[in-house]
Design an enzyme around this catalytic site. Structure first.
Site, short mmCIF file in Angstrom:
data_model
loop_
_atom_site.label_atom_id
_atom_site.label_comp_id
_atom_site.label_asym_id
_atom_site.label_seq_id
_atom_site.Cartn_x
_atom_site.Cartn_y
_atom_site.Cartn_z
N GLU A 149 -0.15 20.81 26.01
CA GLU A 149 0.46 20.09 24.89
C GLU A 149 0.96 18.74 25.39
OE1 GLU A 149 3.36 23.06 24.01
OE2 GLU A 149 4.80 22.32 25.49
N ASP A 163 11.25 16.11 25.06
CA ASP A 163 10.03 15.48 24.51
C ASP A 163 10.21 13.99 24.24
OD1 ASP A 163 9.39 18.23 24.33
OD2 ASP A 163 9.95 18.29 22.21
#
Length: 313
Positions: free
Chosen positions: A191, A21
């Site tokens: 997401e 991420d």
């Protein structure tokens, strides 16, 4: 996990360790990458950061923010997104992986006077701690537009919201229509939102698929507004059976003063089967003449050295 033998190439992954991420920024004349420490949720209790002057050699700064610095966090700290305003650094992150409004957690904000921290919790509670429009409060991404308005995009469970931040960067402002939470979910969104602005157009990107599986990927939309509408164009990053699987949840670097862009993302090496075994990689991202994004070619070589010119804020 090794570096490229060519000293002028970053190699992929760009630094060792299980990380995911990544958010990518330029702060104080250096390139920065802020990732999730990728481990089982109960072990995701700190954040490290990495900086470089040339995109090739990276220096690790350990534990810029830890669980003990966040009184309301207990586990699953992930997806950081720092941004600078008025000489301070505001670090947005998710914690606790809440599954309902009955649990404590969501998106927090910490603040520091330096890109490397140490960061300290700014509110003593989450900034966003509820489900709005069906969006799990995870995966924040901060973006400041040319007009100075700051936005925070976020969301999981197939829904994406955007909120406006006040100038203090630790409280929410209403939009002109009075809304606080504006849903901007594009088709197939899962997401990991990310926003850049190029040539007056807003490029909104996000992750699709399941983060633990091979089909994790990145798609994008283009809009004339930071709040959309965002109509999906197509995928720009996905698995390659010869390189890696599970490629997604990224940040972007633009070379200052140039129309030159790099995508910083995580992927799962072909040798790995555990969901959390992810590494941070970087490859060139190209725009076509019509403004569309060319699908990214994942490499083991990484990117060429791009020394920072002067001091950029």
């Amino acid at each position: 996990m090794g570096k490229s033998h060519n000293a002028s190439l970053s190699g992929n992954p760009v630094f060792p360790g299980w990380y995911a991420d990544p958010e990518a920024r330029i702060f104080e004349g250096k390139y920065w990458i802020y990732p999730t420490y990728s481990a089982p949720y109960d072990q995701q209790t700190h954040f490290d950061a990495f900086h470089s002057e040339d995109l090739v050699q990276w220096t690790k700064v350990e534990r810029i923010l830890e669980l003990g610095d966040i009184p309301w966090a207990r586990r699953a700290m992930w997806a950081p997104s720092p941004i600078e305003r008025n000489g301070r650094y505001y670090y947005y992150f998710a914690a606790n992986d809440i599954q309902s409004n009955d649990e404590l957690g969501g998106i927090g904000v910490a603040v520091a006077d330096h890109p490397a921290g140490p960061y300290r919790d700014a509110l003593g509670k989450p900034l966003i701690d509820r489900f709005h429009h069906g969006a799990q409060p995870i995966d924040p991404h901060a973006f400041i537009d040319d007009d100075g308005i700051a936005y925070l995009y976020y969301g999981g469970w197939g829904h994406c919201n955007v909120v406006r931040l006040n100038d203090d960067m630790i409280s929410l402002a209403a939009f002109e229509d009075g809304d606080i939470y504006k849903e901007v979910t594009p088709e197939q969104f899962v997401e990991g939102p990310c926003m850049i602005k190029r040539g007056g157009s807003y490029y909104f990107m996000w992750a699709e698929g399941g983060w633990g599986g091979p089909g994790y990927s990145v798609a994008y939309a283009i809009s004339e507004s930071p709040v959309g509408p965002f109509k999906r164009v197509g995928k720009i990053l996905q698995q390659n059976p010869d390189v890696a699987t599970g490629a997604g949840h990224h940040g972007m670097i633009q070379i200052p003063g140039e129309d030159e862009w790099y995508i910083v993302y995580h992927r799962r090496p072909l040798s790995e089967t555990l969901a959390q075994n992810r590494v941070v990689c970087m490859d060139r991202l190209w725009f076509e003449e019509d403004g569309s994004i060319r699908p990214v070619e994942m490499t083991f070589e990484g990117v060429q050295a791009r020394p920072m010119k002067g001091t950029q804020r």
